[in-house]
Design a protein around this motif. Structure first.
Motif, PDB file in Angstrom:
ATOM      1  N   VAL A 194       0.827  -1.218   0.000  1.00  0.00           N
ATOM      2  CA  VAL A 194       0.000   0.000   0.000  1.00  0.00           C
ATOM      3  C   VAL A 194       0.861   1.268   0.000  1.00  0.00           C
ATOM      4  CG1 VAL A 194      -1.740   1.298   1.295  1.00  0.00           C
ATOM      5  CG2 VAL A 194      -1.914  -1.190   1.128  1.00  0.00           C
ATOM      6  N   CYS A 195       1.753   1.369   0.973  1.00  0.00           N
ATOM      7  CA  CYS A 195       2.575   2.580   1.089  1.00  0.00           C
ATOM      8  C   CYS A 195       3.832   2.388   0.239  1.00  0.00           C
ATOM      9  CB  CYS A 195       2.927   2.813   2.562  1.00  0.00           C
ATOM     10  SG  CYS A 195       3.558   4.469   2.843  1.00  0.00           S
ATOM     11  N   THR A 196       3.604   2.255  -1.047  1.00  0.00           N
ATOM     12  CA  THR A 196       4.669   1.908  -1.987  1.00  0.00           C
ATOM     13  C   THR A 196       5.514   3.146  -2.324  1.00  0.00           C
ATOM     14  OG1 THR A 196       2.940   2.182  -3.625  1.00  0.00           O
ATOM     15  CG2 THR A 196       3.530  -0.057  -3.069  1.00  0.00           C
ATOM     16  N   LYS A 227      -1.170   3.858  -2.167  1.00  0.00           N
ATOM     17  CA  LYS A 227      -2.626   3.774  -2.258  1.00  0.00           C
ATOM     18  C   LYS A 227      -3.246   4.264  -0.945  1.00  0.00           C
ATOM     19  CE  LYS A 227      -1.580  -0.233  -5.041  1.00  0.00           C
ATOM     20  NZ  LYS A 227      -0.122  -0.175  -4.758  1.00  0.00           N
ATOM     21  N   CYS A 228      -3.115   5.557  -0.707  1.00  0.00           N
ATOM     22  CA  CYS A 228      -3.557   6.130   0.573  1.00  0.00           C
ATOM     23  C   CYS A 228      -5.049   5.896   0.809  1.00  0.00           C
ATOM     24  CB  CYS A 228      -3.250   7.623   0.619  1.00  0.00           C
ATOM     25  SG  CYS A 228      -1.488   7.963   0.442  1.00  0.00           S
ATOM     26  N   GLY A 229      -5.832   5.797  -0.280  1.00  0.00           N
ATOM     27  CA  GLY A 229      -7.283   5.619  -0.143  1.00  0.00           C
ATOM     28  C   GLY A 229      -7.669   4.317   0.542  1.00  0.00           C
ATOM     29  N   VAL A 230      -6.778   3.304   0.522  1.00  0.00           N
ATOM     30  CA  VAL A 230      -7.112   2.031   1.188  1.00  0.00           C
ATOM     31  C   VAL A 230      -6.218   1.805   2.414  1.00  0.00           C
ATOM     32  CG1 VAL A 230      -7.994   0.917  -0.907  1.00  0.00           C
ATOM     33  CG2 VAL A 230      -5.573   0.687  -0.336  1.00  0.00           C
ATOM     34  N   CYS A 231      -5.481   2.820   2.813  1.00  0.00           N
ATOM     35  CA  CYS A 231      -4.531   2.663   3.926  1.00  0.00           C
ATOM     36  C   CYS A 231      -5.255   2.773   5.274  1.00  0.00           C
ATOM     37  CB  CYS A 231      -3.454   3.740   3.833  1.00  0.00           C
ATOM     38  SG  CYS A 231      -2.278   3.660   5.193  1.00  0.00           S
ATOM     39  N   PRO A 232      -4.973   1.840   6.189  1.00  0.00           N
ATOM     40  CA  PRO A 232      -5.633   1.910   7.499  1.00  0.00           C
ATOM     41  C   PRO A 232      -5.206   3.134   8.321  1.00  0.00           C
ATOM     42  CG  PRO A 232      -3.927   0.218   7.489  1.00  0.00           C
ATOM     43  CD  PRO A 232      -4.054   0.693   6.079  1.00  0.00           C
ATOM     44  N   GLU A 290      -4.482   9.209  10.115  1.00  0.00           N
ATOM     45  CA  GLU A 290      -3.416   9.572  11.064  1.00  0.00           C
ATOM     46  C   GLU A 290      -2.159  10.062  10.359  1.00  0.00           C
ATOM     47  OE1 GLU A 290      -5.106   6.679  11.216  1.00  0.00           O
ATOM     48  OE2 GLU A 290      -6.292   7.197  12.977  1.00  0.00           O
ATOM     49  N   CYS A 291      -2.023   9.763   9.078  1.00  0.00           N
ATOM     50  CA  CYS A 291      -0.753   9.983   8.376  1.00  0.00           C
ATOM     51  C   CYS A 291      -0.507  11.482   8.143  1.00  0.00           C
ATOM     52  CB  CYS A 291      -0.782   9.226   7.058  1.00  0.00           C
ATOM     53  SG  CYS A 291       0.685   9.499   6.073  1.00  0.00           S
ATOM     54  N   LYS A 292       0.568  11.988   8.769  1.00  0.00           N
ATOM     55  CA  LYS A 292       0.856  13.425   8.691  1.00  0.00           C
ATOM     56  C   LYS A 292       1.204  13.850   7.257  1.00  0.00           C
ATOM     57  CE  LYS A 292       2.164  14.252  13.412  1.00  0.00           C
ATOM     58  NZ  LYS A 292       3.214  14.455  14.373  1.00  0.00           N
ATOM     59  N   ALA A 293       1.940  13.023   6.549  1.00  0.00           N
ATOM     60  CA  ALA A 293       2.328  13.391   5.181  1.00  0.00           C
ATOM     61  C   ALA A 293       1.085  13.467   4.290  1.00  0.00           C
ATOM     62  CB  ALA A 293       3.317  12.377   4.628  1.00  0.00           C
ATOM     63  N   ARG A 294       0.170  12.506   4.441  1.00  0.00           N
ATOM     64  CA  ARG A 294      -1.041  12.532   3.603  1.00  0.00           C
ATOM     65  C   ARG A 294      -1.896  13.746   3.954  1.00  0.00           C
ATOM     66  NH1 ARG A 294      -6.328  11.215   2.285  1.00  0.00           N
ATOM     67  NH2 ARG A 294      -7.011  11.315   4.452  1.00  0.00           N
ATOM     68  N   LEU A 295      -2.030  14.023   5.249  1.00  0.00           N
ATOM     69  CA  LEU A 295      -2.865  15.151   5.669  1.00  0.00           C
ATOM     70  C   LEU A 295      -2.290  16.471   5.156  1.00  0.00           C
ATOM     71  CD1 LEU A 295      -3.730  13.972   9.297  1.00  0.00           C
ATOM     72  CD2 LEU A 295      -5.226  13.935   7.304  1.00  0.00           C
TER      73      LEU A 295
HETATM   74 FE1  SF4 Z   1       1.546   5.666   3.355  1.00  0.00          FE
HETATM   75 FE2  SF4 Z   1       0.400   7.600   4.740  1.00  0.00          FE
HETATM   76 FE3  SF4 Z   1      -0.541   6.980   2.367  1.00  0.00          FE
HETATM   77 FE4  SF4 Z   1      -0.830   5.292   4.384  1.00  0.00          FE
HETATM   78  S1  SF4 Z   1      -1.742   7.288   4.180  1.00  0.00           S
HETATM   79  S2  SF4 Z   1      -0.232   4.776   2.295  1.00  0.00           S
HETATM   80  S3  SF4 Z   1       1.045   5.622   5.510  1.00  0.00           S
HETATM   81  S4  SF4 Z   1       1.461   7.806   2.803  1.00  0.00           S
END
Ligand code: SF4
Length: 343
Positions: free
Chosen positions: A185-187, A192-197, A201-206
């Motif tokens: 997922v976190c390739t 694939k952030c849309g299916v990430c648990p 919480e993920c600071k980079a995605r936010l």
């Molecule tokens: Fe990786 Fe964060 Fe995306 Fe999850 S949400 S796949 S931890 S970058």
């Protein structure tokens, strides 16, 4: 707690792998972890199956000759791992029991912090973390950590954070889940952030800047290396040379990377074969194989080569040779198979 989110995701999405057992087995966990370093799961699967067939227990591995172990590792690369695994198997077999904690695994040859943590958490249920490339990528994104992950301060921080996340009840599953998340997922590209648990919480995605993590390594310029190999044929067999024990690729067999004259052999050059491309670290190797027909002489030790043998193409595939040699063998095998059969 965020660890439970990941465990729930893992329970639904984990891949069924031959070393992931209901009741983990220290030997299988150990072999798989050694093979998986720097190597993809798909590549490891056939090697793992063959290794288990040939050396079903640590005692079988310990008593096997080193050449047999290398033969079954041949093509996986990083042969020092196979040699250390063999040495460690002898120590474990002599003792009669597997190490019972991460610190004890660390005492075995070839086992570093990552492997010891993985084996101890998966096979023994010890609450210890693992930090490998996949974990680094996930955690630097999850916590938005910038900097060189190989630098001491960030490395220590990653181990500390990984340790805080590991739950006491399922440490092995959690560590595998973290690595699985990084692999599936976190390739590195297009996570694939849309299916990430951990998407909430993920600071980079936010912050919308996932691509900034982990901080890219400064690229060392790659080096082009040109070499040759002599494929000397005698009655359908090829000459193979063995490297000495203190040399790079110690004790491995290969087509000699020298002219026949340097081995004190007289041979008639027939033709050059297509160039073989191979990459090791930052070296881009281009090897030109030259086909020769043997005329006379007995090969003598020279440079890194200490021993020689003549061997048929069929037997060649079972010899402990480097990945680069495997590529040459594959090329010549496919040519021989394409030759029209005599009636
Ligand atoms: Fe990786 Fe964060 Fe995306 Fe999850 S949400 S796949 S931890 S970058």
């Amino acid at each position: 707690m965020i660890s439970n989110l990941l465990l729930r995701w893992y329970d639904k999405n984990r891949r069924a792998l031959p070393w992931r057992l209901q009741k983990p087995d220290p030997y299988k966990t150990w072999i798989s972890e050694m093979m998986l370093q720097q190597t993809q799961v798909e590549t490891v699967l056939p090697y793992f199956a063959r290794f288990m067939r040939e050396f079903p227990t640590v005692a079988d591995l310990a008593k096997a000759p080193e050449a047999e172990v290398l033969k079954n590792w041949s093509g996986l690369g990083y042969y020092a791992r196979a040699r250390n695994l063999h040495k460690a198997a002898k120590i474990v077999a002599k003792k009669g029991t597997f190490p019972s904690a991460m610190v004890e695994w660390l005492e075995l040859p070839g086992i570093g912090a990552y492997s010891a943590g993985a084996i101890a958490s998966i096979a023994l249920g010890e609450k210890v973390p693992v930090v490998d490339g996949n974990v680094i990528r996930v955690l630097t994104r999850l916590f938005a950590l910038q900097g060189d992950p190989k630098s001491k301060p960030l490395k220590e921080k990653l181990w500390r954070l990984a340790g805080e996340l590991v739950p006491a009840n399922r440490p092995g599953d959690f560590n595998q889940a973290l690595m699985e998340l990084g692999a599936l997922v976190c390739t590195p590209k297009d996570p694939k952030c849309g299916v990430c648990p951990w998407q909430k919480e993920c600071k980079a995605r936010l912050a919308g800047n996932v691509a900034l993590y982990p901080t890219p390594k400064e690229k060392t310029p790659s080096q082009k290396v040109l070499i040759m190999a002599s494929l000397i044929q005698k009655n359908g067999a090829y000459l193979l040379a063995r490297r000495g024990e203190k040399k790079h690729l110690q004790s491995m067999w290969e087509f000699p990377q020298m002219l026949p004259e340097a081995l004190q052999i007289k041979a008639k050059r027939e033709k050059s074969l297509p160039i073989v491309h191979h990459a090791i670290m930052n070296r881009r190797i281009q090897l030109t194989p030259h086909l020769y027909k043997y005329v006379s002489g007995k090969p003598k030790p020279n440079g890194c080569y200490v021993d020689y043998c003549w061997i048929s193409l069929r037997e060649l595939r079972n010899y402990p040779t480097s990945s680069m040699n495997h590529k040459i063998i594959k090329d010549i095998s496919s040519k021989e198979n394409r030759r029209p059969k005599a009636l």
